[in-house]
Design a protein around this motif. Structure first.
Motif, short mmCIF file in Angstrom:
data_model
loop_
_atom_site.label_atom_id
_atom_site.label_comp_id
_atom_site.label_asym_id
_atom_site.label_seq_id
_atom_site.Cartn_x
_atom_site.Cartn_y
_atom_site.Cartn_z
N LYS A 1 0.83 -1.20 0.00
CA LYS A 1 0.00 0.00 0.00
C LYS A 1 0.87 1.26 0.00
N PRO A 2 0.55 2.22 -0.88
CA PRO A 2 1.29 3.48 -0.85
C PRO A 2 1.02 4.22 0.47
N ARG A 3 2.04 4.91 0.93
CA ARG A 3 1.94 5.63 2.20
C ARG A 3 2.63 6.98 2.05
N THR A 4 1.96 8.01 2.56
CA THR A 4 2.54 9.35 2.59
C THR A 4 2.64 9.78 4.04
N ARG A 5 3.86 10.18 4.42
CA ARG A 5 4.09 10.67 5.78
C ARG A 5 4.72 12.05 5.71
N VAL A 6 4.45 12.83 6.73
CA VAL A 6 4.89 14.22 6.75
C VAL A 6 5.60 14.51 8.07
N GLY A 7 6.68 15.28 7.99
CA GLY A 7 7.40 15.70 9.18
C GLY A 7 7.80 17.16 9.05
N ILE A 8 8.03 17.77 10.18
CA ILE A 8 8.46 19.17 10.19
C ILE A 8 9.99 19.22 10.07
N THR A 9 10.49 20.19 9.34
CA THR A 9 11.94 20.36 9.20
C THR A 9 12.44 21.30 10.30
N ALA A 10 13.75 21.38 10.45
CA ALA A 10 14.34 22.32 11.42
C ALA A 10 13.93 23.75 11.06
N SER A 11 13.94 24.07 9.78
CA SER A 11 13.53 25.39 9.32
C SER A 11 12.05 25.63 9.66
N GLY A 12 11.24 24.60 9.49
CA GLY A 12 9.82 24.70 9.81
C GLY A 12 9.59 24.91 11.30
N GLN A 13 10.38 24.22 12.12
CA GLN A 13 10.26 24.41 13.57
C GLN A 13 10.60 25.84 13.97
N ARG A 14 11.68 26.38 13.39
CA ARG A 14 12.06 27.76 13.69
C ARG A 14 10.97 28.74 13.24
N ALA A 15 10.45 28.52 12.05
CA ALA A 15 9.40 29.41 11.53
C ALA A 15 8.15 29.33 12.39
N PHE A 16 7.79 28.11 12.81
CA PHE A 16 6.61 27.94 13.64
C PHE A 16 6.81 28.63 14.99
N GLN A 17 7.98 28.44 15.62
CA GLN A 17 8.25 29.08 16.91
C GLN A 17 8.23 30.60 16.78
N ASN A 18 8.79 31.13 15.69
CA ASN A 18 8.76 32.58 15.47
C ASN A 18 7.33 33.07 15.31
N HIS A 19 6.51 32.30 14.60
CA HIS A 19 5.11 32.70 14.40
C HIS A 19 4.35 32.66 15.73
N VAL A 20 4.59 31.63 16.52
CA VAL A 20 3.95 31.53 17.84
C VAL A 20 4.39 32.71 18.72
N SER A 21 5.65 33.06 18.67
CA SER A 21 6.15 34.22 19.43
C SER A 21 5.45 35.50 18.98
N TYR A 22 5.28 35.64 17.67
CA TYR A 22 4.56 36.80 17.12
C TYR A 22 3.14 36.84 17.69
N LEU A 23 2.45 35.70 17.71
CA LEU A 23 1.08 35.66 18.20
C LEU A 23 1.02 36.00 19.69
N HIS A 24 1.97 35.49 20.48
CA HIS A 24 2.03 35.82 21.91
C HIS A 24 2.22 37.32 22.09
N GLU A 25 3.15 37.89 21.33
CA GLU A 25 3.42 39.32 21.42
C GLU A 25 2.18 40.13 21.04
N LEU A 26 1.49 39.69 20.02
CA LEU A 26 0.27 40.37 19.58
C LEU A 26 -0.79 40.34 20.68
N LEU A 27 -0.96 39.18 21.30
CA LEU A 27 -1.94 39.05 22.37
C LEU A 27 -1.57 39.90 23.58
N GLU A 28 -0.29 39.93 23.93
CA GLU A 28 0.15 40.74 25.06
C GLU A 28 -0.06 42.22 24.79
N THR A 29 0.24 42.65 23.57
CA THR A 29 0.05 44.06 23.20
C THR A 29 -1.42 44.43 23.27
N ASN A 30 -2.27 43.55 22.75
CA ASN A 30 -3.72 43.81 22.79
C ASN A 30 -4.24 43.84 24.21
#
Length: 103
Positions: A68-97
């Motif tokens: 059976k064909p199978r497709t799996r997905v994983g996050i890259t190191a670059s993706g982890q950094r981008a996600f953490q930066n985006h989460v930090s942005y959202l936290h900062e936005l919420l704190e400012t608001n």
């Protein structure tokens, strides 16, 4: 305040990245499980994964489990950094608001 990551900011892609970021390091999530987590259709999920892959945020592994064909997905190191930066942005936005509403 930094700007949001427009690739991750889209709601389905944010759910994808959240699910992948929660996995243990180097772990992969099968397409069907990711589909269930995000609530996306096959085509919609595939399109969003292509966008994330082109950005270098996810890796997509296609192979076979038995016959059976199978497709799996994983996050890259670059993706982890981008996600953490985006989460930090959202936290900062919420704190400012929150600060602005208390004034």
């Amino acid at each position: 305040m930094d700007a949001p990551d427009e690739i991750i900011h889209q709601s389905v892609r944010l759910r994808i990245m959240s699910a992948l970021n929660a996995l243990p390091r180097q772990a992969l999530l099968e397409f069907m499980k990711l589909k269930a987590v995000t609530g996306a259709t096959d085509g919609n999920l595939g399109a969003h994964l292509t966008t994330l892959e082109k950005a270098g945020y996810v890796k997509i592994i296609k192979d076979f489990a038995g016959k059976k064909p199978r497709t799996r997905v994983g996050i890259t190191a670059s993706g982890q950094r981008a996600f953490q930066n985006h989460v930090s942005y959202l936290h900062e936005l919420l704190e400012t608001n929150a600060q602005n509403s208390n004034q």
